[in-house]
Scaffold this motif. Structure first.
Motif, PDB file in Angstrom:
ATOM      1  N   ASN A  29      -7.446 -54.696 -59.468  1.00  0.00           N
ATOM      2  CA  ASN A  29      -7.924 -55.809 -58.639  1.00  0.00           C
ATOM      3  C   ASN A  29      -6.841 -56.870 -58.507  1.00  0.00           C
ATOM      4  OD1 ASN A  29      -9.981 -56.464 -56.886  1.00  0.00           O
ATOM      5  ND2 ASN A  29     -11.028 -57.802 -58.334  1.00  0.00           N
TER       6      ASN A  29
ATOM      7  N   TYR B  23     -15.136 -57.354 -66.695  1.00  0.00           N
ATOM      8  CA  TYR B  23     -14.900 -56.638 -65.457  1.00  0.00           C
ATOM      9  C   TYR B  23     -13.442 -56.745 -65.017  1.00  0.00           C
ATOM     10  CZ  TYR B  23     -19.994 -56.448 -64.897  1.00  0.00           C
ATOM     11  OH  TYR B  23     -21.332 -56.205 -65.078  1.00  0.00           O
ATOM     12  N   ASN B  24     -12.925 -55.670 -64.474  1.00  0.00           N
ATOM     13  CA  ASN B  24     -11.603 -55.651 -63.839  1.00  0.00           C
ATOM     14  C   ASN B  24     -10.476 -56.100 -64.766  1.00  0.00           C
ATOM     15  OD1 ASN B  24     -12.067 -54.748 -60.985  1.00  0.00           O
ATOM     16  ND2 ASN B  24     -13.444 -56.515 -60.990  1.00  0.00           N
TER      17      ASN B  24
ATOM     18  N   ALA C  95     -11.046 -48.410 -61.224  1.00  0.00           N
ATOM     19  CA  ALA C  95     -10.311 -49.654 -60.989  1.00  0.00           C
ATOM     20  C   ALA C  95      -9.783 -49.654 -59.567  1.00  0.00           C
ATOM     21  CB  ALA C  95      -9.163 -49.809 -61.988  1.00  0.00           C
TER      22      ALA C  95
ATOM     23  N   TYR D  90     -16.702 -52.099 -60.086  1.00  0.00           N
ATOM     24  CA  TYR D  90     -16.250 -51.162 -61.107  1.00  0.00           C
ATOM     25  C   TYR D  90     -16.916 -51.468 -62.458  1.00  0.00           C
ATOM     26  CZ  TYR D  90     -12.858 -51.015 -57.360  1.00  0.00           C
ATOM     27  OH  TYR D  90     -12.292 -50.985 -56.120  1.00  0.00           O
TER      28      TYR D  90
END
Length: 423
Positions: A330, A325-326, A288, A317
């Motif tokens: 982030n 995702y994320n 991350a 990532y």
């Protein structure tokens, strides 16, 4: 034992009757030609219109999140001593969620269509606050000018957007996607937000009268698909806090088939107690984008840890086991809920959600006397950001901010109900 023709005939008759009855049992995709309660025919001059229906199309950018029972709450030590997210068992219905955060290019698309189809006031109200990058004692000036509009940042998460702006974007996106569905006959393109991009790098009615006109057209089937036709998508919206936390946990990846017990928990949206990848060719790499420690945003040259001084590509990532995702790092992400410290004990245990101060009115909090920051206009955000330490990457941590405020560390993603299903 002797064979009885009489019994055989009775059995055959019963089977025939059962078959006849079952053939008249309507389903969502096969309601039959006539009503099973009145016998009146559908789709005649006088009869009710019943459209053919296969299933609701999946909206652009969304992935399916299978619901179920889980334990929400803080998995880490409560270092902030807020005690505002104690463990409790809940059930979350299945839903859809954006696989990645809404990116700058998506917000620029929104602004494009607002300028084209709406008033100048609505356009200006939707502009992100790029000044969130400005710091008196830091040289972040280039981000103020370039972060939103420079092509290299296209697929970085949009920031400087407050909760109210994010909520209006969801309304606009619903109208625009359904408008496009009406043109394409109900088909959508999957993958990514409006089409996933593998490399780094605004719509009809967003508010006001134009938005209302579009909503009305969709409701009555004139000028667009109606709810009864089954070709329009439900509303894009911000996820509830419970949905977001459940999706971030992604415990579907830890369950054995047929095992009713949830024997494995996760501190982060991935396995283990470490923020580094423990397997394969990327072993040792960070999972991350976050702040490792005081003054350490990305590591040292030649051996960067998460590789990002600020935000990063929305598909950077590895995704979690739902394909999201994320969900840690982030940017933090807005959710629907109004913040209350005791929501965990107040809200219901099926699809928990706090939309207002019912049961815990804001009059109990002395905001006017500057003894509290809580009222009905502060919203929860979750997930940790590029500027946060690892503690905030845990799905159970929660913070709040005024719904009309924005920072360089908060973005959002959209969600949608799983319409026509009891799962």
């Amino acid at each position: 034992m002797k064979f009885s023709p009489t019994i055989s005939l009775l059995a055959m008759g019963a089977l025939a009757l059962a078959s006849c009855n079952s053939s008249k049992q309507g389903t969502a995709t096969n309601p039959g030609k006539e009503s099973s309660t009145t016998g009146l025919e559908y789709n005649t001059d006088e009869g009710m219109k019943v459209s053919s229906f296969k299933k609701i199309p999946t909206g652009p950018g969304l992935v399916y999140i299978e619901g179920g029972r889980t334990v929400l709450g803080t998995m880490e030590e409560d270092v902030t001593n807020t005690h505002d997210n104690m463990e409790r068992t809940v059930t979350i219905a299945s839903f859809y969620m954006d696989e990645a955060e809404v990116a700058n290019i998506h917000w620029l698309e929104y602004l494009h269509y607002l300028r084209k189809d709406s008033t100048e006031e609505q356009y200006k109200a939707a502009l992100p606050d790029t000044a969130v990058w400005a710091r008196d004692l830091s040289f972040n000036d280039p981000y103020v000018t370039y972060y939103l509009r420079y092509p290299g940042f296209r697929y970085f998460p949009v920031v400087g957007v407050n909760w109210l702006q994010a909520d209006r974007y969801c309304t606009w996106r619903t109208a625009k996607v359904n408008e496009n569905l009406g043109k394409t006959g109900g088909s959508t393109k999957g993958g990514g937000l409006f089409g996933k991009k593998k490399k780094k790098g605004d719509d009809a009615a967003a508010a006001g009268s134009a938005e209302g006109a579009t909503a009305g057209a969709l409701a009555d089937g004139k000028g667009g698909p109606s709810i009864e036709q089954g070709t329009s998508l439900p509303n894009y919206r911000l996820p509830t806090e419970a949905e977001w936390e459940y999706a971030a946990q992604a415990l579907v990846g830890t369950q054995e088939v047929g095992n009713e017990n949830q024997e494995v928990k996760r501190i982060y949206p991935w396995d283990g107690r470490s923020t580094r990848n423990a397997y394969g060719k990327k072993q040792g790499q960070f999972l991350a984008n976050f702040k490792r420690g005081r003054g350490d945003y990305a590591g040292i040259a030649g051996s960067l840890n998460d590789g990002a001084m600020i935000t990063d590509y929305v598909y950077a990532y590895p995704p979690n086991d739902y394909g999201l995702y994320n969900m840690a790092g982030n940017v933090n992400e807005w959710v629907q809920d109004v913040y209350r410290p005791l929501s965990f004990q107040d809200v219901e245990d099926l699809n928990p959600f706090r939309r207002n101060g019912v049961g815990d009115p804001d009059s109990k909090y002395d905001k006017k006397g500057y003894q509290s920051l809580i009222d009905d206009h502060v919203r929860v955000y979750k997930g940790g950001s590029w500027r946060d330490v690892a503690y905030y990457l845990s799905p159970g941590t929660r913070r709040f901010m005024a719904e009309d405020s924005a920072t360089a560390t908060i973005g959002f993603r959209c969600a949608m109900i799983n319409a026509g299903s009891n799962k």
